[in-house]
Design an enzyme around this catalytic site. Structure first.
Site, short mmCIF file in Angstrom:
data_model
loop_
_atom_site.label_atom_id
_atom_site.label_comp_id
_atom_site.label_asym_id
_atom_site.label_seq_id
_atom_site.Cartn_x
_atom_site.Cartn_y
_atom_site.Cartn_z
N SER A 1 0.84 -1.20 0.00
CA SER A 1 0.00 0.00 0.00
C SER A 1 0.87 1.24 0.00
O SER A 1 1.99 1.23 0.54
CB SER A 1 -0.84 -0.03 1.28
N TYR A 48 -1.58 -1.11 10.90
CA TYR A 48 -1.90 -1.67 9.58
C TYR A 48 -0.74 -1.41 8.62
O TYR A 48 -0.25 -2.32 7.93
CB TYR A 48 -3.20 -1.06 9.04
N LYS A 104 2.18 -3.91 6.54
CA LYS A 104 2.54 -3.90 5.11
C LYS A 104 4.06 -3.77 4.98
O LYS A 104 4.69 -4.46 4.18
CB LYS A 104 1.84 -2.74 4.39
P1 NAD Z 1 -11.05 -7.17 1.47
O1 NAD Z 1 -11.24 -7.13 2.94
O2 NAD Z 1 -12.22 -6.92 0.60
O3 NAD Z 1 -10.37 -8.54 1.03
C1 NAD Z 1 -9.46 -9.24 1.85
C2 NAD Z 1 -9.95 -10.68 1.95
O4 NAD Z 1 -9.04 -11.41 2.79
C3 NAD Z 1 -11.33 -10.81 2.57
O5 NAD Z 1 -12.17 -11.54 1.69
C4 NAD Z 1 -11.09 -11.57 3.88
O6 NAD Z 1 -12.17 -12.43 4.19
C5 NAD Z 1 -9.81 -12.32 3.57
N1 NAD Z 1 -9.01 -12.68 4.75
C6 NAD Z 1 -8.59 -11.88 5.75
N2 NAD Z 1 -7.87 -12.58 6.64
C7 NAD Z 1 -7.82 -13.85 6.19
C8 NAD Z 1 -7.23 -15.06 6.69
N3 NAD Z 1 -6.57 -15.11 7.84
N4 NAD Z 1 -7.39 -16.21 5.96
C9 NAD Z 1 -8.09 -16.20 4.80
N5 NAD Z 1 -8.66 -15.09 4.29
C10 NAD Z 1 -8.53 -13.93 4.99
O7 NAD Z 1 -9.88 -6.10 1.14
P2 NAD Z 1 -9.42 -5.48 -0.26
O8 NAD Z 1 -9.82 -4.05 -0.28
O9 NAD Z 1 -9.79 -6.37 -1.35
O10 NAD Z 1 -7.84 -5.50 -0.04
C11 NAD Z 1 -7.05 -6.59 -0.48
C12 NAD Z 1 -5.62 -6.35 -0.03
O11 NAD Z 1 -5.16 -5.11 -0.58
C13 NAD Z 1 -5.44 -6.26 1.47
O12 NAD Z 1 -4.23 -6.88 1.83
C14 NAD Z 1 -5.35 -4.77 1.72
O13 NAD Z 1 -4.62 -4.47 2.88
C15 NAD Z 1 -4.63 -4.30 0.47
N6 NAD Z 1 -4.89 -2.88 0.17
C16 NAD Z 1 -6.17 -2.44 0.07
C17 NAD Z 1 -6.42 -1.09 -0.18
C18 NAD Z 1 -7.83 -0.57 -0.25
O14 NAD Z 1 -8.02 0.64 -0.11
N7 NAD Z 1 -8.84 -1.41 -0.48
C19 NAD Z 1 -5.34 -0.19 -0.35
C20 NAD Z 1 -4.04 -0.69 -0.28
C21 NAD Z 1 -3.82 -2.04 -0.01
N1 UFG Z 2 -12.02 11.75 3.90
C1 UFG Z 2 -13.00 12.63 4.30
N2 UFG Z 2 -14.13 12.13 4.86
C2 UFG Z 2 -14.35 10.79 5.02
C3 UFG Z 2 -13.35 9.89 4.59
C4 UFG Z 2 -12.18 10.40 4.04
O1 UFG Z 2 -12.82 13.85 4.19
O2 UFG Z 2 -15.40 10.41 5.54
C5 UFG Z 2 -10.79 12.28 3.26
C6 UFG Z 2 -9.53 11.96 4.02
O3 UFG Z 2 -9.29 12.93 5.01
C7 UFG Z 2 -8.48 11.94 2.90
C8 UFG Z 2 -9.26 11.41 1.70
O4 UFG Z 2 -10.64 11.63 2.00
O5 UFG Z 2 -8.06 13.25 2.61
C9 UFG Z 2 -9.05 9.92 1.44
O6 UFG Z 2 -9.29 9.20 2.64
P1 UFG Z 2 -9.48 7.60 2.65
O7 UFG Z 2 -9.77 7.22 4.07
O8 UFG Z 2 -10.44 7.20 1.61
O9 UFG Z 2 -8.06 7.08 2.18
P2 UFG Z 2 -6.60 7.27 2.79
O10 UFG Z 2 -5.77 7.91 1.73
O11 UFG Z 2 -6.64 7.92 4.11
O12 UFG Z 2 -6.14 5.76 3.02
C10 UFG Z 2 -6.45 4.74 2.09
C11 UFG Z 2 -6.57 3.40 2.82
C12 UFG Z 2 -5.24 3.00 3.36
C13 UFG Z 2 -4.24 2.98 2.25
C14 UFG Z 2 -4.18 4.32 1.55
C15 UFG Z 2 -3.23 4.27 0.38
O13 UFG Z 2 -7.51 3.51 3.88
O14 UFG Z 2 -5.33 1.72 3.91
O15 UFG Z 2 -5.47 4.67 1.09
O16 UFG Z 2 -3.50 3.16 -0.41
F1 UFG Z 2 -3.03 2.68 2.75
#
Ligand code: NAD
Ligand code: UFG
Length: 336
Positions: free
Chosen positions: A124, A148, A152
């Site tokens: 991330s 979190y 990563k």
């Molecule tokens: P998500 O929660 O939709 O998907 C993750 C999946 O992993 C879920 O289906 C959950 O049931 C499964 N899981 C969790 N722990 C497990 C375990 N111990 N065994 C088996 N399955 C397990 O999340 P997502 O948004 O699809 O994110 C996928 C990956 O990308 C994650 O590692 C997340 O940290 C990373 N990521 C997500 C974002 C974002 O904004 N969505 C940003 C950066 C990185």
């Molecule tokens: N924001 C608001 N109101 C809300 C939610 C968010 O104003 O209700 C603003 C935040 O302050 C920020 C922007 O919208 O300026 C984006 O916020 P998000 O929470 O959507 O995303 P972040 O960039 O804070 O973080 C996300 C994921 C992290 C990940 C990161 C980069 O939550 O896990 O993107 O991938 F690491």
């Protein structure tokens, strides 16, 4: 060729499975359904005509994980499984370390014992902490502000050390910026648990009437309109980046850290306006104090992904908002 997708019923995983199947890979999903539903499998089947093989297994259970490798000839793994809520990770850090680190350790041990040595990992942009400048390239120093993010960073280090110990590994660390949107079929998308923390899922719930108004966390940042700027990327673009990464891993050994973003930044108010246009709904909002831990601006330098993978994001913010809205309208309760 079989690809194991951990967390494959989740948000990004399900979109990636669709693209893998479209490229004729045999997809095997392992997920414990902690944050997703088996219904995602039916949706993937509806979109692609293929029902992926599924194991409902917790990756913390190494013995059960072994069974998957025993029963299948797995060429590469895309490792999405993990917990992802920043705020929650501050209240229950041990649970986050246990789940996000132990799952990776188990997976790597089992992969090594079955001689499966290609892994694409979901990292991330959070690993860059508060960057000194933008755009952020992959050589920027790492620092994190919450458990979190630290999981990563640790996972990246674990996978790097694995390669150092065994040069037959191919490790691709994909650093995602802010994934939003949904498949244009409206069949798969994001189903947040409880009150969404992230911007677009929250705006979507204001548009559907589930929430009264958006809280904008601060308008005194040094940005175009004072609100936070992020690099929002369509989840299908992100999924396509994984296909390119898997293909790259098939032909190269080593460790690569690669940003997956668009290279463009949008402010909170710009995203709100784009979503209002897509949904035809008024998005009420109030300006609040800054959210602790937030940074002003974050967007990617995308050169490396282009040069190494031949990948770049294609979808614009309008398409991201249109596809998100289409999914909301068709799935008021998410993928369940
Ligand atoms: P998500 O929660 O939709 O998907 C993750 C999946 O992993 C879920 O289906 C959950 O049931 C499964 N899981 C969790 N722990 C497990 C375990 N111990 N065994 C088996 N399955 C397990 O999340 P997502 O948004 O699809 O994110 C996928 C990956 O990308 C994650 O590692 C997340 O940290 C990373 N990521 C997500 C974002 C974002 O904004 N969505 C940003 C950066 C990185
Ligand atoms: N924001 C608001 N109101 C809300 C939610 C968010 O104003 O209700 C603003 C935040 O302050 C920020 C922007 O919208 O300026 C984006 O916020 P998000 O929470 O959507 O995303 P972040 O960039 O804070 O973080 C996300 C994921 C992290 C990940 C990161 C980069 O939550 O896990 O993107 O991938 F690491």
């Amino acid at each position: 060729m079989s690809i194991l997708v951990t967390g494959g019923t989740g948000y990004i995983g399900s979109h990636t499975c669709v693209e893998l199947i479209k490229e004729n890979y045999d997809v095997i999903i392992v997920d414990n359904l902690y944050n997703s539903s088996k219904e995602a499998l039916n949706r993937i089947n509806t979109i692609t005509g293929v029902m992926p093989k599924f194991y409902e297994i917790d990756l913390l259970d190494k013995d059960k994980l072994n069974i998957i490798f025993e029963e299948n000839n797995i060429e590469a793994v895309i490792h999405f499984a993990g917990y992802k809520a920043v705020g929650e990770s501050c209240s229950i850090p041990l649970t986050y370390y246990q789940n996000n680190i132990t799952t990776t350790l188990n997976l790597c041990e089992v992969m090594k014992s079955y001689n499966c040595k290609k892994i694409v990992f979901s990292s991330s942009a959070t690993v860059y902490g508060d960057p000194a400048s933008v755009p952020i390239d992959e050589s920027f120093p790492l620092s994190t502000t919450n458990p979190y993010g630290t999981t990563k960073m640790f996972n990246e280090r674990i996978l790097e050390d694995l390669y150092i110990s065994d040069n037959e590994f191919s490790v691709i660390l994909l650093r995602y910026f802010n994934p939003i949107g949904a498949h244009n079929s409206g069949l798969i998308g994001e189903t947040p648990n409880g009150i969404p923390n992230n911007l677009v899922p929250y705006i979507a719930q204001v548009a559907t009437g589930k929430r009264d108004f958006l809280r904008v966390w601060g308008n005194d940042y040094n940005t175009v309109d004072g609100t936070g700027v992020r690099d929002y990327i369509h989840v299908v673009d992100l999924a396509l980046g994984h296909i390119k990464a898997v293909k790259y891993a098939m032909n190269h050994l080593g460790v690569e850290k690669i940003n997956l973003g668009t290279g463009n930044g949008y402010s909170v108010l710009q995203v709100k306006d784009a979503y209002a246009k897509a949904s035809g709904k008024d998005i009420a909002f109030e300006i609040m104090d800054r959210r602790p831990g937030d940074i002003a601006t974050c967007y990617a330098d995308t050169k490396k992904a282009k040069e190494l993978l031949g990948w770049q994001a294609e979808f614009d913010i309008e398409t991201m908002c249109n596809d998100s809205w289409n999914f909301e309208v068709k799935n008021p309760d998410g993928v369940k």
